[in-house]
Design a protein around this motif. Structure first.
Motif, PDB file in Angstrom:
ATOM      1  N   HIS A 187       0.964  -1.409  -0.481  1.00  0.00           N
ATOM      2  CA  HIS A 187      -0.154  -0.384   0.143  1.00  0.00           C
ATOM      3  C   HIS A 187       0.835   0.930  -0.116  1.00  0.00           C
ATOM      4  CE1 HIS A 187      -3.522  -2.944   0.814  1.00  0.00           C
ATOM      5  NE2 HIS A 187      -3.106  -2.833   1.731  1.00  0.00           N
ATOM      6  N   PHE A 188       1.866   1.747  -0.595  1.00  0.00           N
ATOM      7  CA  PHE A 188       3.475   2.068  -0.586  1.00  0.00           C
ATOM      8  C   PHE A 188       2.339   4.030  -1.420  1.00  0.00           C
ATOM      9  CE2 PHE A 188       6.577   4.754  -2.469  1.00  0.00           C
ATOM     10  CZ  PHE A 188       7.483   4.300  -1.669  1.00  0.00           C
ATOM     11  N   ILE A 189       1.638   3.514  -2.837  1.00  0.00           N
ATOM     12  CA  ILE A 189       0.947   4.688  -2.917  1.00  0.00           C
ATOM     13  C   ILE A 189       0.006   5.176  -1.942  1.00  0.00           C
ATOM     14  CG2 ILE A 189      -0.204   5.596  -5.166  1.00  0.00           C
ATOM     15  CD1 ILE A 189       1.172   3.209  -6.939  1.00  0.00           C
ATOM     16  N   TRP A 190      -0.796   4.720  -1.707  1.00  0.00           N
ATOM     17  CA  TRP A 190      -1.900   5.378  -0.883  1.00  0.00           C
ATOM     18  C   TRP A 190      -1.184   5.836   0.329  1.00  0.00           C
ATOM     19  CZ3 TRP A 190      -5.823   1.700   1.826  1.00  0.00           C
ATOM     20  CH2 TRP A 190      -6.452   2.470   2.597  1.00  0.00           C
ATOM     21  N   SER A 191       0.056   5.279   0.879  1.00  0.00           N
ATOM     22  CA  SER A 191       0.308   5.613   2.392  1.00  0.00           C
ATOM     23  C   SER A 191       1.159   7.306   1.325  1.00  0.00           C
ATOM     24  CB  SER A 191       1.430   5.150   2.934  1.00  0.00           C
ATOM     25  OG  SER A 191       1.355   3.848   3.474  1.00  0.00           O
ATOM     26  N   LEU A 192       1.873   6.745   0.322  1.00  0.00           N
ATOM     27  CA  LEU A 192       2.417   8.403  -0.197  1.00  0.00           C
ATOM     28  C   LEU A 192       1.066   9.295  -0.213  1.00  0.00           C
ATOM     29  CD1 LEU A 192       4.635   7.169  -3.029  1.00  0.00           C
ATOM     30  CD2 LEU A 192       5.468   8.506  -0.727  1.00  0.00           C
ATOM     31  N   PHE A 193      -0.249   9.615  -0.879  1.00  0.00           N
ATOM     32  CA  PHE A 193      -0.889  10.208  -1.097  1.00  0.00           C
ATOM     33  C   PHE A 193      -1.610  10.601   0.424  1.00  0.00           C
ATOM     34  CE2 PHE A 193      -2.469   8.226  -4.962  1.00  0.00           C
ATOM     35  CZ  PHE A 193      -1.481   9.911  -5.966  1.00  0.00           C
ATOM     36  N   CYS A 194      -1.511   9.673   1.593  1.00  0.00           N
ATOM     37  CA  CYS A 194      -2.487   9.577   2.680  1.00  0.00           C
ATOM     38  C   CYS A 194      -1.180  11.354   3.670  1.00  0.00           C
ATOM     39  CB  CYS A 194      -2.308   8.549   3.931  1.00  0.00           C
ATOM     40  SG  CYS A 194      -3.699   8.083   3.120  1.00  0.00           S
ATOM     41  N   PHE A 195       0.183  10.825   3.175  1.00  0.00           N
ATOM     42  CA  PHE A 195       1.351  11.814   3.356  1.00  0.00           C
ATOM     43  C   PHE A 195       1.362  12.365   3.176  1.00  0.00           C
ATOM     44  CE2 PHE A 195       5.962  13.186   3.216  1.00  0.00           C
ATOM     45  CZ  PHE A 195       6.019  13.374   5.315  1.00  0.00           C
TER      46      PHE A 195
ATOM     47  N   LEU B  63      -2.645  13.797  12.674  1.00  0.00           N
ATOM     48  CA  LEU B  63      -1.915  12.978  13.260  1.00  0.00           C
ATOM     49  C   LEU B  63      -0.796  12.581  13.158  1.00  0.00           C
ATOM     50  CD1 LEU B  63      -5.158  12.313  15.741  1.00  0.00           C
ATOM     51  CD2 LEU B  63      -3.638  13.709  15.870  1.00  0.00           C
ATOM     52  N   CYS B  64       0.066  12.398  12.184  1.00  0.00           N
ATOM     53  CA  CYS B  64       0.708  11.774  11.501  1.00  0.00           C
ATOM     54  C   CYS B  64       1.237  10.288  11.670  1.00  0.00           C
ATOM     55  CB  CYS B  64       2.052  12.200  12.057  1.00  0.00           C
ATOM     56  SG  CYS B  64       3.293  13.874  12.568  1.00  0.00           S
TER      57      CYS B  64
ATOM     58  N   THR C  57       3.206   7.820   9.679  1.00  0.00           N
ATOM     59  CA  THR C  57       3.470   6.302  10.415  1.00  0.00           C
ATOM     60  C   THR C  57       2.920   5.275   8.854  1.00  0.00           C
ATOM     61  OG1 THR C  57       2.292   7.068  12.533  1.00  0.00           O
ATOM     62  CG2 THR C  57       2.486   4.728  11.813  1.00  0.00           C
ATOM     63  N   ALA C  58       2.165   5.184   8.577  1.00  0.00           N
ATOM     64  CA  ALA C  58       1.183   4.198   7.306  1.00  0.00           C
ATOM     65  C   ALA C  58       2.869   4.342   5.984  1.00  0.00           C
ATOM     66  CB  ALA C  58       0.238   4.959   7.184  1.00  0.00           C
ATOM     67  N   LEU C  59       3.254   5.369   6.006  1.00  0.00           N
ATOM     68  CA  LEU C  59       4.412   5.451   4.635  1.00  0.00           C
ATOM     69  C   LEU C  59       5.736   4.599   5.595  1.00  0.00           C
ATOM     70  CD1 LEU C  59       5.891   6.187   1.956  1.00  0.00           C
ATOM     71  CD2 LEU C  59       6.486   8.504   3.251  1.00  0.00           C
ATOM     72  N   ILE C  60       6.377   4.827   6.820  1.00  0.00           N
ATOM     73  CA  ILE C  60       6.964   3.656   7.444  1.00  0.00           C
ATOM     74  C   ILE C  60       6.256   2.140   6.982  1.00  0.00           C
ATOM     75  CG2 ILE C  60       8.206   3.667   9.364  1.00  0.00           C
ATOM     76  CD1 ILE C  60       7.715   6.229   9.948  1.00  0.00           C
ATOM     77  N   TYR C  61       5.379   1.984   7.838  1.00  0.00           N
ATOM     78  CA  TYR C  61       5.196   0.820   7.475  1.00  0.00           C
ATOM     79  C   TYR C  61       5.065  -0.369   5.765  1.00  0.00           C
ATOM     80  CZ  TYR C  61       4.261  -0.243  12.837  1.00  0.00           C
ATOM     81  OH  TYR C  61       4.359  -0.279  13.973  1.00  0.00           O
ATOM     82  N   SER C  62       4.911   0.467   5.508  1.00  0.00           N
ATOM     83  CA  SER C  62       4.838   0.997   3.770  1.00  0.00           C
ATOM     84  C   SER C  62       6.361   0.311   3.162  1.00  0.00           C
ATOM     85  CB  SER C  62       3.957   1.142   3.021  1.00  0.00           C
ATOM     86  OG  SER C  62       3.319   1.577   3.131  1.00  0.00           O
TER      87      SER C  62
ATOM     88  N   LEU D 250      -3.685   2.178   9.061  1.00  0.00           N
ATOM     89  CA  LEU D 250      -3.492   3.298   9.367  1.00  0.00           C
ATOM     90  C   LEU D 250      -3.377   4.413   8.412  1.00  0.00           C
ATOM     91  CD1 LEU D 250       0.171   2.823  10.730  1.00  0.00           C
ATOM     92  CD2 LEU D 250      -1.841   3.905  11.639  1.00  0.00           C
ATOM     93  N   ASN D 251      -3.764   3.546   7.107  1.00  0.00           N
ATOM     94  CA  ASN D 251      -4.318   4.871   6.397  1.00  0.00           C
ATOM     95  C   ASN D 251      -5.896   4.511   5.566  1.00  0.00           C
ATOM     96  OD1 ASN D 251      -1.361   5.219   4.148  1.00  0.00           O
ATOM     97  ND2 ASN D 251      -1.754   3.064   3.716  1.00  0.00           N
TER      98      ASN D 251
END
Length: 125
Positions: free
Chosen positions: A41-49, A55-56, A60-65, A90-91
Motif C-alpha cells: 500500500h505504498f502509493i496510498w501511504s504517499l497520498f495520505c502523507f 496526527l502524522c 506512520t503508514a508510509l514507514i510501515y509501507s 493506518l491509511n
C-alpha cells in the motif's frame, strides 16, 4: 440411439469398495499454489502523507509501507503481510480522519453559504 460398447481395461475383481487380490497402485498429484505477494500500500501511504496527514498517521503508514516492501524484497512474506496490514489500517484511519476534519466541514460551510446567499437574494428581490 446407438449404444457404445467400451471394453474394460484390466481385470475386474468384483464390485468397487471390496478388497481385491491384485495389488493397487496409488498415484500422487502435487499441486503447487503460488500466492500473490503481500501488498504494501505504498502509493496510498504517499497520498495520505502528502495530502492528508492528520496526527502524522500518513507518515506512520508510509514507514510501515516501506518496512513491508523491504520485508518482501528479503523474502519474509509473513513479516511483509503484517507490516502491509498495519499500513492499510493506518491509511484507512488517515483517510477517514482527513475526510471528517477537512472535507466534511468544507461541505457544511459551503452548504450554509449557499443557503444564506439564497435567503439574501430572496429578501432583496
Amino acid at each position: 440411439m446407438n449404444a457404445e460398447v467400451v471394453p474394460l481395461q484390466g481385470r475386474f475383481d468384483g464390485p468397487p469398495g471390496y478388497p481385491s487380490a491384485a495389488p493397487t497402485v496409488v498415484q500422487y498429484t502435487t499441486v503447487n499454489i503460488t500466492t500473490d505477494p503481500p501488498r504494501d500500500h505504498f502509493i496510498w501511504s504517499l497520498f495520505c502523507f502528502f495530502y492528508g496527514n492528520p496526527l502524522c498517521l500518513g507518515l506512520t503508514a508510509l514507514i510501515y509501507s516501506i518496512k513491508a516492501r523491504d520485508r518482501k524484497v528479503v523474502g519474509d512474506l509473513d513479516g511483509a503481510r503484517h507490516y502491509g496490514s498495519t499500513a492499510r489500517c493506518l491509511n484507512i484511519w488517515a483517510t477517514v480522519m482527513f475526510f471528517l476534519l477537512i472535507v466534511l466541514p468544507l461541505i457544511i460551510i459551503m452548504s450554509i453559504a449557499v443557503k444564506l446567499s439564497s435567503l439574501h437574494y430572496h429578501y432583496r428581490g
